[in-house]
Design an enzyme around this catalytic site. Sequence first.
Site, PDB file in Angstrom:
ATOM      1  N   ASN A  40       0.790  -1.234   0.000  1.00 53.74           N
ATOM      2  CA  ASN A  40       0.000   0.000   0.000  1.00 53.74           C
ATOM      3  C   ASN A  40       0.820   1.280   0.000  1.00 53.74           C
ATOM      4  O   ASN A  40       0.327   2.322  -0.401  1.00 53.74           O
ATOM      5  CB  ASN A  40      -0.984  -0.004   1.170  1.00 53.74           C
ATOM      6  CG  ASN A  40      -0.296  -0.029   2.511  1.00 53.74           C
ATOM      7  OD1 ASN A  40       0.810  -0.568   2.633  1.00 53.74           O
ATOM      8  ND2 ASN A  40      -0.921   0.527   3.518  1.00 53.74           N
ATOM      9  N   GLU A  63       4.772  -3.973  12.207  1.00 54.08           N
ATOM     10  CA  GLU A  63       3.670  -3.009  12.169  1.00 54.08           C
ATOM     11  C   GLU A  63       2.503  -3.693  11.481  1.00 54.08           C
ATOM     12  O   GLU A  63       2.634  -4.125  10.330  1.00 54.08           O
ATOM     13  CB  GLU A  63       4.092  -1.753  11.405  1.00 54.08           C
ATOM     14  CG  GLU A  63       4.924  -0.797  12.225  1.00 54.08           C
ATOM     15  CD  GLU A  63       4.265  -0.399  13.526  1.00 54.08           C
ATOM     16  OE1 GLU A  63       3.030  -0.270  13.566  1.00 54.08           O
ATOM     17  OE2 GLU A  63       4.986  -0.257  14.530  1.00 54.08           O
ATOM     18  N   CYS A  77      -3.030   1.232   6.877  1.00 52.15           N
ATOM     19  CA  CYS A  77      -3.264   0.683   8.218  1.00 52.15           C
ATOM     20  C   CYS A  77      -3.745   1.782   9.153  1.00 52.15           C
ATOM     21  O   CYS A  77      -4.346   1.512  10.183  1.00 52.15           O
ATOM     22  CB  CYS A  77      -2.029  -0.015   8.754  1.00 52.15           C
ATOM     23  SG  CYS A  77      -0.632   1.064   8.901  1.00 52.15           S
TER      24      CYS A  77
HETATM   25  C1  UN1 Z   1       0.309   7.014   6.728  1.00 50.70           C
HETATM   26  O1  UN1 Z   1      -0.662   7.034   7.485  1.00 50.70           O
HETATM   27  O2  UN1 Z   1       0.553   7.950   5.950  1.00 50.70           O
HETATM   28  O3  UN1 Z   1       0.753   0.362   6.192  1.00 50.70           O
HETATM   29  C2  UN1 Z   1       1.256   5.891   6.729  1.00 50.70           C
HETATM   30  C3  UN1 Z   1       0.322   1.463   6.555  1.00 50.70           C
HETATM   31  C4  UN1 Z   1       1.089   2.211   7.625  1.00 50.70           C
HETATM   32  C5  UN1 Z   1       1.617   3.492   7.124  1.00 50.70           C
HETATM   33  C6  UN1 Z   1       0.647   4.606   7.176  1.00 50.70           C
HETATM   34  N1  UN1 Z   1       2.178   1.399   8.107  1.00 50.70           N
HETATM   35  O4  UN1 Z   1      -0.680   1.917   6.058  1.00 50.70           O
END
Ligand code: UN1
Length: 493
Positions: A153, A250, A284
């Site tokens: 993503n 994460e 996320c």
């Molecule tokens: C964001 O909110 O700009 O995988 C980054 C994801 C998160 C990163 C979000 N680790 O969406």
Amino acid sequence: MTAIRQLQNLVDGRWQDGQGDHLVDVNPTRPTERLAEGRCATTHDVDAAVAAARRAQVGWAHTPHHERAAVLTRAAGLVDASAEQWGEELAAEEGKTRAEGVGEIRRAAQILRYCAGEADREAGELFSSPRRGERILVTRRPVGVVAVVTPFNFPIAIPAWKIAPALSYGNAVVWKPASAIPILGMRLAQALHDAGLPAGVLNLLVTTGRTGTHLIDHPGIDAVTFTGSTGVGRSIAASCAGRGVPVQAEMGGKNAAVVLADADLELAADQVLLGAFSSSGQKCTATSRLIVEKPVADDLIAKVARKAQALVVGDPLAAGTEMGPLVSAGARRTVRDGIEAALAQGARPVAGADAYSDGDLAEGYFVAPTVLELPSRDLDVWREELFGPVLAVLRADDPGTALELANDSAFGLSAAIFTNDLSRALDAVEDLDVGVLHVNSETSGADPHVPFGGAKHSGYGPKEQGRASREFFTHMTTVYLRGGQEPSRGPGR
Ligand code: UN1
């Protein structure tokens, strides 16, 4: 720069074809259109990449930090200079809009620059000693060879925020990006090499999860950093814990936006919309739950529904498009199934919810921006991350109940609260168990100079970004430092 059509791996400074399964990279807007193809890396390529990284890491760690930083700074320049073209490639491959794609490329360059700046920041700590003629120095060393596993993503920003600190602190990297979006991985690896990174310090393997497991379990890997689904993150964490290998994972989110009765409703509706539907909800940190205090619920829900229905959904590269497709047929199926289940469980559709049944949007992996008002918190859509443009709404009796509802999740990545009452905002700071909290802004977003990561089931191991990334990519050596001779006792001895 020409389009990448042939998928390849970077091992020991050389681009080479894989010998594994055939991989086809398609455009999610028109899935019959092939963007690139090639053969996946095999376990043999993993072994070669880890061996190359082990050989290269020693010399890289001994390269002065400022020289390592200069490579990152040069790479940042190359990335920035290509932002428009790579942003389009990203949008075509992943499905986010052109503006989001270009923005992500620039963000990657910003992260590379921040991590280069680490060479200018303090590199350790100095303590007094209880013993005469001694000082105690706490210094940092790279952990060694790091396996980096990244999701589809954010195909360049997330890799940048893992790889750039790893390299800055003197580690070597073996990187497996998500096989759905290999092109931007090749772009970033090429930029770092063109910027002067020595062969073997960064290796890129375009491959599937099965071969990725061989990388995670490899005895030549000293640490693993992962972003992706909770299921995969947990199995990686278990495997690493079993071998005593540090891991940073994460994982998912079910992020709530809380709108209190005193909030600016126009601002709140706009921010909720951004949080829920930018990148087609494939973040996320996306807003997937909306909790609104009862006195303003009808008004806010109507505003959000109207704005969601007005979003222009289509080809991410077409002018005026505000939301593109999901990344794959599988992603679309999961999200559609989640919407159908919610409707069957009694959710009231306020916007979207229907599948596109004909035309271009039915051919691509599109899901309409969907807002569902729930009768209670018992529905699956309240708990399960769908990773798509779906917002589940509940009404709350009062601010305390609203915060309690926001905490009603196994996840704890991000949250937002909309209020003009500082006391209520401070209640949220005190009570919400999340890694990232936004007051009067959307739940997404992560600046490179501050920590990023989740509480509860959203994160495992040290946080990412900012100074926090040092905790993961280095370990400390405590040095008891004395001269080789009896210390002087001072003037006149
Ligand atoms: C964001 O909110 O700009 O995988 C980054 C994801 C998160 C990163 C979000 N680790 O969406």
